[in-house]
Scaffold this motif. Structure first.
Motif, mmCIF file in Angstrom:
data_model
loop_
_atom_site.group_PDB
_atom_site.id
_atom_site.type_symbol
_atom_site.label_atom_id
_atom_site.label_comp_id
_atom_site.label_asym_id
_atom_site.label_seq_id
_atom_site.Cartn_x
_atom_site.Cartn_y
_atom_site.Cartn_z
ATOM 1 N N ASP A 124 0.873 -1.291 0.025
ATOM 2 C CA ASP A 124 0.005 0.004 0.015
ATOM 3 C C ASP A 124 0.949 1.228 0.112
ATOM 4 O O ASP A 124 1.939 1.439 0.557
ATOM 5 C CB ASP A 124 -0.907 -0.095 1.201
ATOM 6 C CG ASP A 124 -1.713 -1.130 1.226
ATOM 7 O OD1 ASP A 124 -2.044 -1.610 0.104
ATOM 8 O OD2 ASP A 124 -2.247 -1.788 2.331
ATOM 9 N N TYR A 169 -3.083 1.036 -7.640
ATOM 10 C CA TYR A 169 -3.393 -0.007 -6.899
ATOM 11 C C TYR A 169 -3.534 0.383 -5.304
ATOM 12 O O TYR A 169 -2.961 1.041 -4.610
ATOM 13 C CB TYR A 169 -2.320 -0.865 -7.147
ATOM 14 C CG TYR A 169 -0.909 -0.337 -6.791
ATOM 15 C CD1 TYR A 169 -0.493 -0.099 -5.569
ATOM 16 C CD2 TYR A 169 -0.251 0.373 -7.924
ATOM 17 C CE1 TYR A 169 0.843 0.508 -5.372
ATOM 18 C CE2 TYR A 169 1.045 0.995 -7.710
ATOM 19 C CZ TYR A 169 1.488 0.827 -6.421
ATOM 20 O OH TYR A 169 2.634 1.545 -6.214
ATOM 21 N N ASN A 170 -4.569 -0.106 -4.779
ATOM 22 C CA ASN A 170 -4.595 -0.144 -3.016
ATOM 23 C C ASN A 170 -3.958 1.064 -2.609
ATOM 24 O O ASN A 170 -3.116 1.000 -1.781
ATOM 25 C CB ASN A 170 -4.364 -1.412 -2.684
ATOM 26 C CG ASN A 170 -4.392 -1.613 -1.460
ATOM 27 O OD1 ASN A 170 -5.608 -0.951 -0.939
ATOM 28 N ND2 ASN A 170 -3.680 -2.409 -0.738
ATOM 29 N N GLY A 210 -3.514 3.581 0.186
ATOM 30 C CA GLY A 210 -3.628 3.346 1.554
ATOM 31 C C GLY A 210 -4.714 4.077 1.945
ATOM 32 O O GLY A 210 -4.607 5.228 2.245
ATOM 33 N N LYS A 211 -5.837 3.354 2.359
ATOM 34 C CA LYS A 211 -7.075 4.171 2.891
ATOM 35 C C LYS A 211 -6.920 4.354 4.450
ATOM 36 O O LYS A 211 -7.627 5.326 4.797
ATOM 37 C CB LYS A 211 -8.229 3.349 2.829
ATOM 38 C CG LYS A 211 -8.577 2.832 1.360
ATOM 39 C CD LYS A 211 -9.851 2.093 1.217
ATOM 40 C CE LYS A 211 -10.335 1.715 -0.226
ATOM 41 N NZ LYS A 211 -9.113 0.900 -0.996
#
Length: 519
Positions: A102, A128-129, A131-132
């Motif tokens: 992430d 890509y993904n 970091g939430k």
């Protein structure tokens, strides 16, 4: 004339100056290009090392004592501060990846068109993904004007490696540094840096150009001064050659130069000029000598024959006049023969008929016949010839010519009253020696080195003895043609000694009559 000489020298100097300036310019251009390439390489190596140090410090900055990664609030300011401290040029992209891949933090670099865009590269895949768990405030990329949320240099998470990875992709470099905690890799810091930024030496271009211009100016000045110094003696040599061509041999060039090649040129030129002057003097003396030597017998023959023809003298005196005329014609014949022999040697057309010769017997016969001619003189001839046979390999007629010439020279040195000693002995395993020694007045020391020169006649000999000055020259040539030599051993007021060396007949050799053309 001075104006012409100055113009020619300036032309020569201008020609070589242009050539050297062109060569110098090409050399400086090559040096400049090479220097720029080397400086760019050094800058790239040094800056990549600084980027690695910066990334390693950043990896320590984002780790905590608990063994996890945390993006500090001042991380953006920290990057800017440490970039200046490590003297990293321009801007770069920095992405912080966790162990899962992430993106925890992303700082973008200014978007610049590079070679990839010009080649029509495909756009990177969607992010890509992201970091939430990371607040948007800690992700400055979400507020960038470019609107990109990830680094195009890293469209996929880099591998978790325990080593630093540096590779070049198109127009930028990728630097991947692991984030370690307790010997474990928990993430990576990925930096993308434009190659143009890492190799930028624009601040040094001015210095490089200034140094090249200064070097060029200094080099041109040195070359110009050196060329002026070097072309001056060469120009003097050219002018001296022109004077020699006009017949002026009495010149001497100054030899006070430090350059060895120029010094040798001037020295050998002076030697050549002196030799040419000497040869010119010999030529003039030869013409005068030949004219005098030919005119005297011709005048005598003409006067004597005219007296006989006009019956001015009685019959008994007429016979004497005719005998004198006959002797004068023989002298003329001998002078012409010497000239022909010498010219034949020079052109390589004289022939030597080599055969086995008993030197002792031949020497005795020649001296006996020669002494009969001068039996009225008070000459004492002393012979020392061993009874043992001494076989040499030579030409009977040419050996006789040498010996008779040496006997004539000895008689001229002592006059009609004196002693001539002739000895025959073994000189070495390959040669026999014949020595001729007289008790005459000798040859002056200043003339001894020149007695074998063509047409040379000593000062004491010119008024007293008729001849062309070719006797000893031809004799030495004949001796050397038979693998021997003729040497002046010594000369003093007590007498002169000549040494004639002739080659032995090798033992167990089948003697074959040979005829050689001397070259």
């Amino acid at each position: 004339m001075p104006t012409t000489r100055t113009a020619s020298r300036n032309t020569l100097l201008r020609y070589w100056t242009v050539r050297y300036v062109i060569t110098l310019s090409i050399g400086l251009l090559i040096i400049g290009i090479s220097s720029i390439a080397w400086l760019k390489h050094e800058a790239l190596t040094r800056r990549l090392h600084h980027v690695q140090s910066f990334a390693m410090e950043a990896a320590q900055y984002v780790t905590t004592d608990r063994g996890n990664m945390v993006v500090p609030d001042q991380f953006y300011e920290w990057i800017d501060l440490n970039q200046r401290r490590h003297k990293l040029p321009g801007q770069f992209g920095l992405t912080l990846f966790n162990q899962a891949g992430d993106i925890l933090f992303y700082k973008s670099a200014p978007v610049k068109a590079g070679p990839s865009s010009s080649k029509g590269a495909k756009p990177a895949p969607p992010p890509y993904n992201l970091g939430k768990q990371v607040p948007s405030a800690n992700r400055p990329d979400t507020h960038t004007s470019e609107g990109s949320s990830y680094d195009p240099a890293f469209p996929f998470p880099p591998p978790l490696e325990d080593t630093i990875i540096i590779n070049e992709v198109d127009y930028y470099y990728r630097i991947i540094v692991p984030v370690r905690v307790h010997h474990s890799v928990i993430g990576t810091i990925a930096i993308s840096y434009a190659k143009k930024e890492l190799t930028d030496i624009s601040q040094q271009y001015g210095l490089i150009i200034s140094l090249l211009l200064l070097s060029g100016l200094l080099g041109w000045s040195i070359l110009y001064l050196m060329l002026r110094k070097l072309t001056k003696p060469i120009h003097e040599v050219v002018q001296a050659f022109k004077r020699i061509e006009a017949g002026d041999y009495r010149l001497l060039l100054q030899e006070h130069v430090k350059e060895q090649e120029i010094y040798d040129l001037l020295v050998y030129f002076n030697v050549m000029a002196a030799r040419l002057e000497q040869l010119e003097q010999l030529r003039a003396e030869l013409i005068a000598g030949v004219t005098h030597e030919l005119r005297t017998p011709i005048t005598s023959i003409r006067g004597l024959t005219r007296a006989v023809r006009d019956q001015i003298v009685a019959s008994s005196e007429a016979d004497e006049f005719l005998d004198i005329s006959l002797n004068e014609t023989k002298r003329l014949e001998q002078m012409v023969s010497d000239l022909l022999d010498f010219n034949s040697f020079i052109s390589g057309n004289i022939r030597i008929h080599l055969q086995a010769v008993d030197l002792g017997k031949l020497l005795s016969d020649i001296i006996h016949h020669w002494s009969l001619i001068y039996q009225d003189d008070s000459l004492v001839i002393q012979l020392d010839i061993p009874a043992r046979t001494r076989m040499v390999y030579g030409d009977t007629g040419r050996i006789q010519q040498i010996i008779v010439n040496l006997l004539h020279n000895s008689r001229q040195a002592i006059g009609s009253n004196g002693k001539i000693s002739i000895s025959l002995s073994e000189y070495s395993s390959t040669h026999y020696e014949v020595q001729f020694k007289d008790n005459g007045l000798g040859i002056p020391i200043g003339e001894q080195l020149r007695i074998f020169e063509r047409y040379y006649r000593g000062q004491n000999k010119k008024p007293a003895v008729h001849g062309l000055g070719l006797g000893l020259t031809i004799s030495r040539m004949l001796a050397e043609a038979m693998s021997g030599t003729l040497i002046l051993v010594e000369s003093s007021p007590q007498g002169t000694t000549f040494q004639l060396l002739l080659s032995k007949v090798p033992e167990n050799m089948n003697i074959v009559h040979r005829s050689n053309c001397v070259q």
